[in-house]
Design a protein around this motif. Sequence first.
Motif, PDB file in Angstrom:
ATOM      1  N   GLY A  32     -11.524  80.371 125.711  1.00 26.19           N
ATOM      2  CA  GLY A  32     -12.041  80.254 127.073  1.00 26.19           C
ATOM      3  C   GLY A  32     -12.382  81.586 127.681  1.00 26.19           C
ATOM      4  O   GLY A  32     -12.849  82.494 127.005  1.00 26.19           O
ATOM      5  N   CYS A  33     -12.109  81.704 128.960  1.00 25.82           N
ATOM      6  CA  CYS A  33     -12.513  82.848 129.745  1.00 25.82           C
ATOM      7  C   CYS A  33     -11.275  83.592 130.244  1.00 25.82           C
ATOM      8  O   CYS A  33     -10.278  82.955 130.601  1.00 25.82           O
ATOM      9  CB  CYS A  33     -13.325  82.339 130.932  1.00 25.82           C
ATOM     10  SG  CYS A  33     -14.218  83.594 131.816  1.00 25.82           S
ATOM     11  N   ALA A  34     -11.344  84.920 130.275  1.00 22.09           N
ATOM     12  CA  ALA A  34     -10.241  85.725 130.787  1.00 22.09           C
ATOM     13  C   ALA A  34     -10.771  86.640 131.877  1.00 22.09           C
ATOM     14  O   ALA A  34     -11.943  87.034 131.846  1.00 22.09           O
ATOM     15  CB  ALA A  34      -9.617  86.535 129.662  1.00 22.09           C
ATOM     16  N   ALA A  35      -9.903  86.985 132.806  1.00 25.04           N
ATOM     17  CA  ALA A  35     -10.390  87.718 133.971  1.00 25.04           C
ATOM     18  C   ALA A  35      -9.296  88.574 134.591  1.00 25.04           C
ATOM     19  O   ALA A  35      -8.106  88.407 134.307  1.00 25.04           O
ATOM     20  CB  ALA A  35     -10.909  86.728 135.015  1.00 25.04           C
ATOM     21  N   TRP A  36      -9.755  89.483 135.450  1.00 25.90           N
ATOM     22  CA  TRP A  36      -8.853  90.284 136.278  1.00 25.90           C
ATOM     23  C   TRP A  36      -9.109  89.948 137.742  1.00 25.90           C
ATOM     24  O   TRP A  36     -10.266  89.921 138.187  1.00 25.90           O
ATOM     25  CB  TRP A  36      -9.106  91.770 136.054  1.00 25.90           C
ATOM     26  CG  TRP A  36      -8.597  92.282 134.745  1.00 25.90           C
ATOM     27  CD1 TRP A  36      -9.318  92.457 133.598  1.00 25.90           C
ATOM     28  CD2 TRP A  36      -7.264  92.686 134.452  1.00 25.90           C
ATOM     29  NE1 TRP A  36      -8.508  92.936 132.605  1.00 25.90           N
ATOM     30  CE2 TRP A  36      -7.235  93.102 133.110  1.00 25.90           C
ATOM     31  CE3 TRP A  36      -6.088  92.745 135.187  1.00 25.90           C
ATOM     32  CZ2 TRP A  36      -6.076  93.557 132.480  1.00 25.90           C
ATOM     33  CZ3 TRP A  36      -4.925  93.209 134.574  1.00 25.90           C
ATOM     34  CH2 TRP A  36      -4.933  93.612 133.236  1.00 25.90           C
ATOM     35  N   PHE A  37      -8.019  89.749 138.460  1.00 27.54           N
ATOM     36  CA  PHE A  37      -8.060  89.495 139.889  1.00 27.54           C
ATOM     37  C   PHE A  37      -7.228  90.566 140.597  1.00 27.54           C
ATOM     38  O   PHE A  37      -6.332  91.163 140.018  1.00 27.54           O
ATOM     39  CB  PHE A  37      -7.464  88.116 140.214  1.00 27.54           C
ATOM     40  CG  PHE A  37      -8.353  86.960 139.852  1.00 27.54           C
ATOM     41  CD1 PHE A  37      -8.562  86.596 138.535  1.00 27.54           C
ATOM     42  CD2 PHE A  37      -9.001  86.248 140.844  1.00 27.54           C
ATOM     43  CE1 PHE A  37      -9.392  85.533 138.201  1.00 27.54           C
ATOM     44  CE2 PHE A  37      -9.827  85.177 140.530  1.00 27.54           C
ATOM     45  CZ  PHE A  37     -10.018  84.817 139.207  1.00 27.54           C
TER      46      PHE A  37
END
Length: 124
Positions: A32-37
């Motif tokens: 899937g998708c990985a992110a930084w918040f």
Amino acid sequence: HVQLVESGGESVQAGGSLRLSCDTSGYTFSRGCAAWFRQAPGKEREGDAAIEMDGTLHYGYRIEGRFAISRDSAANTLYLQMNNLEPGDTAMYYCAARVSRCSVDPLRRAPYGNWGQGTQVTVS
């Protein structure tokens, strides 16, 4: 069971650089998708950068050109290279992952079901 563990946050002076790392277990980037918040005190958690399964990158307007998201699939690690840091970048930074595509709304918080505990970045 997905686990995400961030590291690399610290106090730096404006104009400095940091590299945040997110070690993952129970998850592969091909899923899937990985992110930084980021989340500053008293503010909503906001997405800064995301990377799709196929490597497509997405950036929020706030950091484009200064930060870069990347991953090491062999090491199961997500990175955020942060350059030219500004006091406004002071926040807790969270790694997030989802088992779905993120070509639509890649920086929206709600679809991400897996989160790390955060790492603090302070810029003065």
